[in-house]
Design an enzyme around this catalytic site. Structure first.
Site, PDB file in Angstrom:
ATOM      1  N   THR A   1       5.288   1.997  -0.397  1.00 50.15           N
ATOM      2  CA  THR A   1       6.432   1.789   0.510  1.00 50.15           C
ATOM      3  C   THR A   1       6.578   3.004   1.430  1.00 50.15           C
ATOM      4  O   THR A   1       6.008   4.066   1.167  1.00 50.15           O
ATOM      5  CB  THR A   1       7.740   1.621  -0.284  1.00 50.15           C
ATOM      6  OG1 THR A   1       8.031   2.879  -0.926  1.00 50.15           O
ATOM      7  CG2 THR A   1       7.644   0.516  -1.323  1.00 50.15           C
TER       8      THR A   1
ATOM      9  N   GLU B   1       0.833  -1.226   0.000  1.00 52.41           N
ATOM     10  CA  GLU B   1       0.000   0.000   0.000  1.00 52.41           C
ATOM     11  C   GLU B   1       0.861   1.266   0.000  1.00 52.41           C
ATOM     12  O   GLU B   1       0.520   2.278   0.605  1.00 52.41           O
ATOM     13  CB  GLU B   1      -1.039  -0.069   1.114  1.00 52.41           C
ATOM     14  CG  GLU B   1      -2.028  -1.191   0.774  1.00 52.41           C
ATOM     15  CD  GLU B   1      -3.125  -1.426   1.755  1.00 52.41           C
ATOM     16  OE1 GLU B   1      -3.590  -0.453   2.357  1.00 52.41           O
ATOM     17  OE2 GLU B   1      -3.525  -2.598   1.895  1.00 52.41           O
TER      18      GLU B   1
END
Ligand SMILES: Cc1cc2nc3c(=O)[nH]c(=O)nc-3n(C[C@H](O)[C@H](O)[C@H](O)COP(=O)(O)OP(=O)(O)OC[C@H]3O[C@@H](n4cnc5c(N)ncnc54)[C@H](O)[C@@H]3O)c2cc1C
Length: 379
Positions: free
Chosen positions: A364, A362
């Site tokens: 880094t 979702e």
């Protein structure tokens, strides 16, 4: 223990999730980690108590839980097993684009599937498009009353088991990010196939696969929002989902902290327990402060979301901070527990492997820092 920041309703859900985790997740977490099998019985048990599709609106028969409550539940699930939490959270992630941009008919279709026991998957990442979502090369070509989708998605959570996908594809490749569009795609559509399954370091109870779309036809009314709105929908989705990753990270970190506390109290260092050593006490205190701070950041980001005010920065902060804490705390727990912590017989070994993904998926943590800095530095 009563949490003074929670409403009685939230406390009730927290206790329900804690009981579920104790009875249904903890006893099987190590087994699913070892085998990498999909935890169908746990998914089914979550469905039985109405916690498999927490975002589904009441209008379609769902519980429509507020996002703070969802974060409490996800922290508990992840305390038991982050792989199972990721699996159970997949319906939430894939539902956000529908909640953001879906018509009445699209919501009926999507939530109807999930509430009947189905699973959803969010398909954005591609071999050539990870952090840079604007580089998506999957295409959606309009032909009469249909779109024809072609391309390959990778690292898709629950992809092999999904009944319904949210697929991001370009309807105008020359426009890059602004040419991206989002579609609802049912699994049974001809031309969908599952490719490589990842053999992962952690969250091994979750399924992560390549999904191929070969001339997959969907009706034009499966387009979410308008053509070209896909990037905006994806970014809004990630804003909503990132604090939930933060909650998973808090659950993992809390589990490692508790394991470590139990260990240092019982492990004898000569005639005294390890916990009598002040250097150990300070490390435990630092770990506990970080877990607490991470949880508060998660709740604050989601409280802002619930209040309807901008929260992109706080969402990115909560995700990045909580996941960095999960990595630090689990590594500390392994180190403090020494050889026992390093052994696969200990719970913290799994927790450290599971923690790593929360820094990656979702967006880094480098991407979160870009989001935070852009929010702070734009004039
Ligand atoms: C277990 C798992 C489950 C997943 N589930 C899903 C899913 O359900 N759906 C989905 O769509 N995707 C999913 N993903 C994909 C995930 O979201 C991506 O892996 C992630 O966004 C990073 O993309 P990447 O792996 O291509 O890394 P890359 O983009 O190749 O980045 C590699 C490294 O470079 C850094 N980097 C990249 N760009 C910049 C920059 N501009 N500035 C500084 N550093 C940068 C990154 O931080 C990273 O450290 C999943 C991945 C995993 C591993």
């Amino acid at each position: 223990m009563v949490d003074a920041l929670l409403t009685p309703e939230q406390q009730k859900y927290l206790e329900l999730a804690r009981k579920f985790t104790r009875e249904k997740i903890l006893p099987v977490a190590a087994q699913y980690d070892r085998t990498g099998e999909f935890p169908w019985p746990v998914v089914e048990a979550a469905r039985e108590i109405g916690l498999h599709c927490m975002t589904a609106p009441r209008a379609y028969g769902g519980p429509e839980l507020d996002s703070v409550t969802i974060s409490l539940i996800m922290e508990e699930f992840a305390y038991g097993c982050a792989g199972i939490a990721t699996t159970l959270g997949g319906n939430g992630l894939s539902s956000y684009p529908v909640l953001i941009a879906g018509t009445e008919e699209q919501k009926k279709l999507f939530f109807g599937r999930l509430l009947a026991g189905g699973l959803g998957a969010f398909a954005l990442t591609e071999p050539g498009a990870g952090s840079d979502a604007g580089a998506v090369s999957t295409s959606a070509r309009r032909e009469g009353d249909e779109y024809v989708i072609n391309g390959t998605k990778c690292f898709i959570t629950t992809g092999a088991m999904a009944d319904i996908f949210i697929v991001f594809a370009s309807t105008n490749p020359t426009m890059k990010a602004r040419g991206l569009s989002a579609f609802i795609v049912e699994r049974e559509r001809e031309g969908i196939s599952i490719g490589h399954e990842e053999d992962k370091m952690g969250i091994r109870a979750s399924n992560t696969v390549e999904v191929r779309f070969n001339n997959v036809r969907v009706p034009a009314d499966h387009l979410l929002g308008k053509e070209g709105e896909g990037f905006k929908i994806a970014m809004q989705t990630l804003d909503m989902a990132r604090p939930i990753v933060g909650a998973i990270a808090v659950g993992v970190a809390r589990a490692a902290l508790e394991e470590c506390i139990d260990y240092v109290k019982s492990r004898m260092d000569g005639t005294k327990p390890l916990s009598a050593n002040q250097a150990v006490q300070f490390r435990i205190a630092d770990m506990a402060m970080k877990v607490e701070a991470a949880r508060l950041m998660v709740r604050r980001a989601l409280a802002l979301k619930e209040a309807g005010v901008p929260y992109s920065k706080e969402s990115a902060m909560a995700k990045a901070y909580a996941s960095d804490v999960a990595m630090e705390v689990t590594a500390e727990a392994v180190e403090i527990m020494g050889a026992v912590g390093y052994s696969k017989d200990s719970r913290v070994e799994k927790l450290m492997r599971d923690a790593k993904i929360t820094q990656i998926y979702e967006g880094t943590n480098q991407i979160q820092r870009i989001v935070i800095a852009n929010n702070l530095l734009r004039s």
